[in-house]
Write an enzyme that holds these catalytic residues in place. Structure first.
Site, PDB file in Angstrom:
ATOM      1  NE  ARG A   1      -2.080  -0.902  14.651  1.00 20.58           N
ATOM      2  CZ  ARG A   1      -1.670   0.275  14.174  1.00 20.58           C
ATOM      3  NH1 ARG A   1      -0.406   0.452  13.844  1.00 20.58           N
ATOM      4  NH2 ARG A   1      -2.525   1.277  14.035  1.00 20.58           N
TER       5      ARG A   1
ATOM      6  N   GLY B   1       0.849  -1.194   0.000  1.00 24.12           N
ATOM      7  CA  GLY B   1       0.000   0.000   0.000  1.00 24.12           C
ATOM      8  C   GLY B   1       0.881   1.238   0.000  1.00 24.12           C
ATOM      9  NE  ARG B   2      -2.973   6.497   1.009  1.00 26.16           N
ATOM     10  CZ  ARG B   2      -4.057   5.786   1.315  1.00 26.16           C
ATOM     11  NH1 ARG B   2      -3.950   4.696   2.062  1.00 26.16           N
ATOM     12  NH2 ARG B   2      -5.242   6.168   0.888  1.00 26.16           N
ATOM     13  CB  ILE B   3       3.500   2.532   4.568  1.00 26.46           C
ATOM     14  CG1 ILE B   3       2.627   3.640   5.195  1.00 26.46           C
ATOM     15  CG2 ILE B   3       4.832   2.425   5.327  1.00 26.46           C
ATOM     16  CD1 ILE B   3       2.105   3.327   6.593  1.00 26.46           C
TER      17      ILE B   3
ATOM     18  CG  HIS C   1       3.578   1.901  17.787  1.00 23.09           C
ATOM     19  ND1 HIS C   1       2.497   1.069  17.917  1.00 23.09           N
ATOM     20  CD2 HIS C   1       3.441   2.506  16.573  1.00 23.09           C
ATOM     21  CE1 HIS C   1       1.719   1.158  16.843  1.00 23.09           C
ATOM     22  NE2 HIS C   1       2.285   2.035  16.007  1.00 23.09           N
ATOM     23  CB  ILE C   2       8.819   6.198  17.382  1.00 24.66           C
ATOM     24  CG1 ILE C   2       9.936   5.394  16.682  1.00 24.66           C
ATOM     25  CG2 ILE C   2       8.965   6.123  18.902  1.00 24.66           C
ATOM     26  CD1 ILE C   2      11.309   6.032  16.795  1.00 24.66           C
ATOM     27  N   GLY C   3       6.640   5.001  14.742  1.00 28.68           N
ATOM     28  CA  GLY C   3       6.573   5.079  13.279  1.00 28.68           C
ATOM     29  C   GLY C   3       6.217   6.441  12.719  1.00 28.68           C
TER      30      GLY C   3
ATOM     31  CB  THR D   1       0.379  -4.779  -7.634  1.00 28.95           C
ATOM     32  OG1 THR D   1       1.614  -5.404  -8.034  1.00 28.95           O
ATOM     33  CG2 THR D   1       0.155  -4.992  -6.143  1.00 28.95           C
TER      34      THR D   1
ATOM     35  CD  GLU E   1       2.573  -1.529  20.165  1.00 28.79           C
ATOM     36  OE1 GLU E   1       1.971  -0.447  20.313  1.00 28.79           O
ATOM     37  OE2 GLU E   1       3.027  -1.908  19.085  1.00 28.79           O
TER      38      GLU E   1
ATOM     39  NE  ARG F   1      -5.673 -10.917   1.134  1.00 28.89           N
ATOM     40  CZ  ARG F   1      -6.724 -10.744   1.903  1.00 28.89           C
ATOM     41  NH1 ARG F   1      -7.372 -11.777   2.383  1.00 28.89           N
ATOM     42  NH2 ARG F   1      -7.142  -9.527   2.217  1.00 28.89           N
TER      43      ARG F   1
HETATM   44  C1  GLV Z   1       0.173   4.046  13.672  1.00 24.81           C
HETATM   45  O1  GLV Z   1       0.583   2.989  14.034  1.00 24.81           O
HETATM   46  C2  GLV Z   1      -0.927   4.221  12.775  1.00 24.81           C
HETATM   47  O2  GLV Z   1      -1.630   3.250  12.432  1.00 24.81           O
HETATM   48  O3  GLV Z   1      -1.186   5.367  12.387  1.00 24.81           O
END
Ligand code: GLV
Length: 317
Positions: A235, A158-160, A282-284, A183, A264, A180
């Site tokens: 996640r 996806g985007r990320i 979790h500092i993404g 693309t 977490e 799945r």
């Molecule tokens: C962070 O984990 C988000 O889903 O934005």
């Protein structure tokens, strides 16, 4: 004027779209995590809830909002929304929104921070320096594995995932991705197991759903090369954390870079003690600019629903 409950403290300016529309906004300046009773009370008392991934917005909260109250929208200040029972919200006519797009580049940067740190064992090397174990430059000290010119396997595109791939081009990496559905783009593979068995760096970019919980289970971890690095910025429950810890302890993969965990803020003790693991809390998306943009987008989504409009980022069908 509607009443909006915001479950956690948000960056300055983040709530302007709601304040500018004249809504009553109840903030949580102490940033205390709401317990289920406090969330149900928010559901009963508010027209809109702005919540974070630390809040479980489950059926009791939504039912309190629908039957006892007048809840119209749950605006999650995150792109992932596995913390919200979307099916129940949809059944009760409560809109759910998320914040895609604004955190893409920052989260891709964090993914790269982990790719580089986990390949080059940067945190172990730093720990040696800080603890006084470093006895001077040694030709065979702190040997790690390259990033440039290796093969990157993206699980989810996806985007990320795509933003991570764009950065990988500059590192001369060969890039493959698994989703799945085809693309239709170069590097797609239907075969996740093959991607795992042939990639040097595997990075996870699927949302957490029933289908992706423990997608990377013990069997799949066993497929990774012993020179592989596994990176997770999506996640925690997408990976069987205990199986990963076992593999790291046994030296069955090279390293791991994790920003997310199954329970977490609890981190599996065997992961904490695992060698060659880079662990971040979790500092993404945690830059000032991105967190402010996320808050503003969630506020914009909530304000749209309260104005009777379709919000930009509706996830309920
Ligand atoms: C962070 O984990 C988000 O889903 O934005």
């Amino acid at each position: 004027m509607a009443r909006v409950v915001v479950t956690r403290r948000l960056p300055a300016g983040g709530l302007d779209p709601l304040l500018d529309a004249g809504h009553e906004v109840i903030t949580n300046d102490e940033d205390r995590v709401f317990d289920p009773a406090a969330l149900a009370k928010a559901g009963r008392d508010a027209d809109a809830i702005l919540c974070l991934l630390t809040d479980r917005i489950d059926a009791p909260v939504l039912e309190a909002g629908a039957t006892g109250g007048r809840l119209r929208v749950v605006a999650n200040v995150a792109v992932g929304y596995d913390n919200v029972d979307v099916a129940t919200a949809a059944r009760l006519g409560i809109a759910v929104t998320n914040t895609p797009g604004v955190l893409t580049e920052t989260t891709a940067d964090t993914t790269w921070l982990l790719i580089l740190a986990a390949r080059r064992l940067a945190t172990d090397a730093e720990a040696d320096l800080r603890s006084g174990r470093w006895r001077g430059w040694g030709f065979e000290d702190h040997l790690s594995l390259d990033v440039h010119g290796t093969r990157l396997g993206l699980v989810g595109y996806g985007r990320i995932g795509r933003a991570v791939a764009r950065r990988a081009v500059a590192f001369g990496m060969e890039i493959v991705h698994h989703t799945r559905h085809d693309t239709g783009e170069p590097g797609w593979t239907a075969d996740l197991d093959e991607l795992l068995a042939t990639s040097d760096v595997v990075s996870l970019h699927v949302p957490l759903t029933d289908a992706t919980r423990h997608l990377i289970d013990r069997d799949r971890i066993a497929r990774l090369r012993d020179s592989a690095t596994l990176v997770n910025t999506t996640r925690g429950p997408v990976v069987d954390e205990e199986a990963l810890a076992d593999a790291l302890h046994a030296g069955r993969l090279f390293s791991a870079g994790l920003d997310v965990f199954e329970r977490e803020p609890v981190v599996h003790p065997r992961l904490l003690s695992a060698p060659r693991a880079v662990l971040l809390p979790h500092i993404g998306s945690a830059t000032i600019g991105t967190r402010t943009a996320m808050a503003r987008l969630a506020a914009t989504n909530a304000a749209a629903v309260l104005a009777g409009e379709r919000p930009p980022d509706l996830v309920t069908p």
